[in-house]
Scaffold this active site. Structure first.
Site, PDB file in Angstrom:
ATOM      1  N   TYR A  43      46.319   0.718  50.377  1.00 28.86           N
ATOM      2  CA  TYR A  43      47.899   0.991  49.922  1.00 28.86           C
ATOM      3  C   TYR A  43      47.924   2.393  49.640  1.00 28.86           C
ATOM      4  O   TYR A  43      47.228   2.924  48.768  1.00 28.86           O
ATOM      5  CB  TYR A  43      48.256  -0.093  49.111  1.00 28.86           C
ATOM      6  CG  TYR A  43      49.734  -0.264  48.796  1.00 28.86           C
ATOM      7  CD1 TYR A  43      50.384  -0.846  50.050  1.00 28.86           C
ATOM      8  CD2 TYR A  43      50.235   0.439  48.021  1.00 28.86           C
ATOM      9  CE1 TYR A  43      51.878  -1.015  49.994  1.00 28.86           C
ATOM     10  CE2 TYR A  43      51.817   0.321  47.669  1.00 28.86           C
ATOM     11  CZ  TYR A  43      52.501  -0.594  48.743  1.00 28.86           C
ATOM     12  OH  TYR A  43      53.838  -0.678  48.616  1.00 28.86           O
TER      13      TYR A  43
ATOM     14  N   ILE B 190      42.075  -4.843  52.503  1.00 27.81           N
ATOM     15  CA  ILE B 190      43.057  -4.273  52.872  1.00 27.81           C
ATOM     16  C   ILE B 190      44.022  -4.035  51.387  1.00 27.81           C
ATOM     17  O   ILE B 190      43.781  -4.546  50.597  1.00 27.81           O
ATOM     18  CB  ILE B 190      43.897  -5.318  53.550  1.00 27.81           C
ATOM     19  CG1 ILE B 190      45.129  -4.702  54.190  1.00 27.81           C
ATOM     20  CG2 ILE B 190      43.905  -6.475  53.322  1.00 27.81           C
ATOM     21  CD1 ILE B 190      45.932  -5.547  55.411  1.00 27.81           C
ATOM     22  N   CYS B 191      44.691  -3.209  51.706  1.00 28.31           N
ATOM     23  CA  CYS B 191      45.899  -2.835  50.729  1.00 28.31           C
ATOM     24  C   CYS B 191      45.320  -2.388  49.456  1.00 28.31           C
ATOM     25  O   CYS B 191      44.718  -1.264  49.363  1.00 28.31           O
ATOM     26  CB  CYS B 191      46.727  -4.112  50.478  1.00 28.31           C
ATOM     27  SG  CYS B 191      48.211  -3.887  49.527  1.00 28.31           S
ATOM     28  N   ALA B 192      45.113  -3.140  48.130  1.00 29.25           N
ATOM     29  CA  ALA B 192      44.665  -2.560  47.039  1.00 29.25           C
ATOM     30  C   ALA B 192      43.279  -2.808  47.045  1.00 29.25           C
ATOM     31  O   ALA B 192      42.427  -2.686  46.107  1.00 29.25           O
ATOM     32  CB  ALA B 192      45.473  -3.043  45.888  1.00 29.25           C
TER      33      ALA B 192
END
Length: 188
Positions: free
Chosen positions: A125, A104-106
């Site tokens: 992200y 998730i995200c970066a």
């Protein structure tokens, strides 16, 4: 049916909301979660100075078999995941065995750094997009699943991400029951 087990990899600079929400959701679904520090310390200092103490150091548990390996985001945490040979070895083993990998995200940048899932559909992200579009089919959905890879956008999508992991490991009914218990009405 044996209980599912997962490992969530934490490094200094991890995004604490993502880590804690995912751990909580999986444990609500009665999925075993091992919180593993990739650092030399048991307690990780996350991106907003929240400290999370791990269950184990990665080196002590990296040779276990996991139904899912989960990478929370956070820029510094994701860089540490990207630079860790131990993380790379675990991800490559997980991919070779067709087991679930979730980032998730970066953290999808760590997938790229270790050569995981090239050509698959992913998300991240928004500021990570340019680093990923050449090696993956990049989407902007809240959560993207392609085979054994699940990716998501960031802190606000952590609940949907965690519930998607529950659904993939167990089933839709289990995910819906956890969502209902949390009053998370957006998960359908």
């Amino acid at each position: 049916m044996s209980k599912k087990n997962t490992i969530i990899l934490l490094a200094d600079g991890a995004e604490e909301m993502e880590a804690v929400i995912i751990i909580d959701i999986l444990r609500r679904a009665e999925i075993d979660v091992t919180i593993a520090s990739i650092n030399d310390r048991e307690c990780i200092e996350c991106s907003r100075n929240v400290k999370i103490c791990a269950d184990a150091k990665l080196e002590a548990v990296q040779h276990e078999q996991y139904d899912a390996v989960i990478l929370p985001g956070g820029l510094a945490g994701s860089k540490a995941l990207s630079n860790s040979k131990k993380v790379g070895d675990l991800l490559k083993k997980q991919e070779a065995e067709g087991r679930l990998i979730a980032a998730i995200c970066a953290a999808p940048t760590a997938l790229k750094a270790h050569g995981i899932g090239f050509g698959k559909k992913i998300t991240s992200y928004p500021s990570m997009k340019d680093q990923l579009i050449e090696d993956y089919e990049y989407l902007e959905d809240a959560v993207v699943t392609d085979g054994n890879i699940i990716t998501s956008r960031g802190p606000a999508t952590a609940c949907a991400f965690g519930l998607t992991i529950v659904e993939k490991l167990l089933n839709k009914v289990s995910a819906l029951n956890v969502a209902k218990g949390m009053l998370y009405i957006d998960y359908v």
